[in-house]
Design a protein around this motif. Sequence first.
Motif, mmCIF file in Angstrom:
data_model
loop_
_atom_site.group_PDB
_atom_site.id
_atom_site.type_symbol
_atom_site.label_atom_id
_atom_site.label_comp_id
_atom_site.label_asym_id
_atom_site.label_seq_id
_atom_site.Cartn_x
_atom_site.Cartn_y
_atom_site.Cartn_z
ATOM 1 N N ASP A 159 0.864 -1.162 0.000
ATOM 2 C CA ASP A 159 0.000 0.000 0.000
ATOM 3 C C ASP A 159 0.912 1.226 0.000
ATOM 4 O O ASP A 159 1.824 1.343 0.794
ATOM 5 N N LYS A 160 0.649 2.126 -0.906
ATOM 6 C CA LYS A 160 1.581 3.229 -1.140
ATOM 7 C C LYS A 160 1.790 4.168 0.046
ATOM 8 O O LYS A 160 2.858 4.753 0.212
ATOM 9 N N TRP A 161 0.769 4.333 0.876
ATOM 10 C CA TRP A 161 0.841 5.412 1.867
ATOM 11 C C TRP A 161 0.799 4.972 3.328
ATOM 12 O O TRP A 161 1.156 5.754 4.221
ATOM 13 N N SER A 162 0.346 3.765 3.612
ATOM 14 C CA SER A 162 0.101 3.336 4.989
ATOM 15 C C SER A 162 1.293 3.545 5.919
ATOM 16 O O SER A 162 1.175 4.184 6.970
ATOM 17 N N LEU A 163 2.421 2.992 5.537
ATOM 18 C CA LEU A 163 3.564 3.042 6.436
ATOM 19 C C LEU A 163 4.107 4.449 6.592
ATOM 20 O O LEU A 163 4.588 4.836 7.653
ATOM 21 N N LEU A 164 3.980 5.220 5.518
ATOM 22 C CA LEU A 164 4.428 6.606 5.568
ATOM 23 C C LEU A 164 3.597 7.394 6.579
ATOM 24 O O LEU A 164 4.120 8.147 7.406
ATOM 25 N N ILE A 165 2.295 7.189 6.533
ATOM 26 C CA ILE A 165 1.393 7.869 7.464
ATOM 27 C C ILE A 165 1.633 7.388 8.889
ATOM 28 O O ILE A 165 1.736 8.186 9.824
#
Lengths: 121, 121
Positions: B22-28
Amino acid sequence: MMEYNVYASACPTRMIFDRLSDKWSLLILHRLRGQPVRFNQLLREIDGISQKMLSQTLKNLERDGLIKREAFPTVPVTVEYSITPLGKTLSSTVGILIRWAQDNGDAVLAAQAEYDERLAS
Amino acid sequence: MMEYNVYASACPTRMIFDRLSDKWSLLILHRLRGQPVRFNQLLREIDGISQKMLSQTLKNLERDGLIKREAFPTVPVTVEYSITPLGKTLSSTVGILIRWAQDNGDAVLAAQAEYDERLAS
DNA sequence: TGATCTAGTTACCTAAAGGAAACTGGGTCG
DNA sequence: CGACCCAGTTTCCTTTAGGTAACTAGATCA
């Protein structure tokens, strides 16, 4: 040593982060953390991967310097893929993630069930 | 000790790999590891994310029990997202992954450059 | 001469992820 | 009344990741 800003889209760290988020890279890297493995052996063991994706992902991992490809002039030809020292350091951090998943998978599933039930009621 | 099979889809590890893809999960999740952050603040800070994806990803993370959403009746309304204890344990392992990227980004870029040059010649 | 082994590549197609931008809705300010 | 905040939602559209299956290629076996 300079710290990158992970939240900036132009950051090299972000680029690597994106690369790691493809479907097979980490799985393959994890499989290679021990002994070298041949192409068809990976194809057999990593359930669900296609020849195309295996070939493509291996190529990317090799380009990133995380794995090494070596061909032997046996009959028939043998190609072994092995992890590099650089790849080894990454795979060990991935191992930590895997351990987290094993320890907390149930907690996540429980949270999901609770969330869904709250919505349904 | 039981040997887990990462390559099967029913494996708890699968959840982590899904989150990674998932492109954004870990970043968030990583951004929330400190103080609570408001919706538009995340939108501004996480470069390249759209309102839609931010909203969607936050919802998923909340469902997984990794973050918590709290609305305050201020004027205008304020919504704060904060990390849960469960999310905190994950984010700290993600932190290790990010640190790896920061430490080894140059090595990967160098490997890519070398690989590309070998092909060009 | 054709089958079979390895290790791939190529062409074609589909589902799904994600981006852009308009729109909702509650509330206050002027 | 209209304009402007925040926090989203919805619609529409494009891109691309990835699957299937056929094809290449070198060498040996039968």
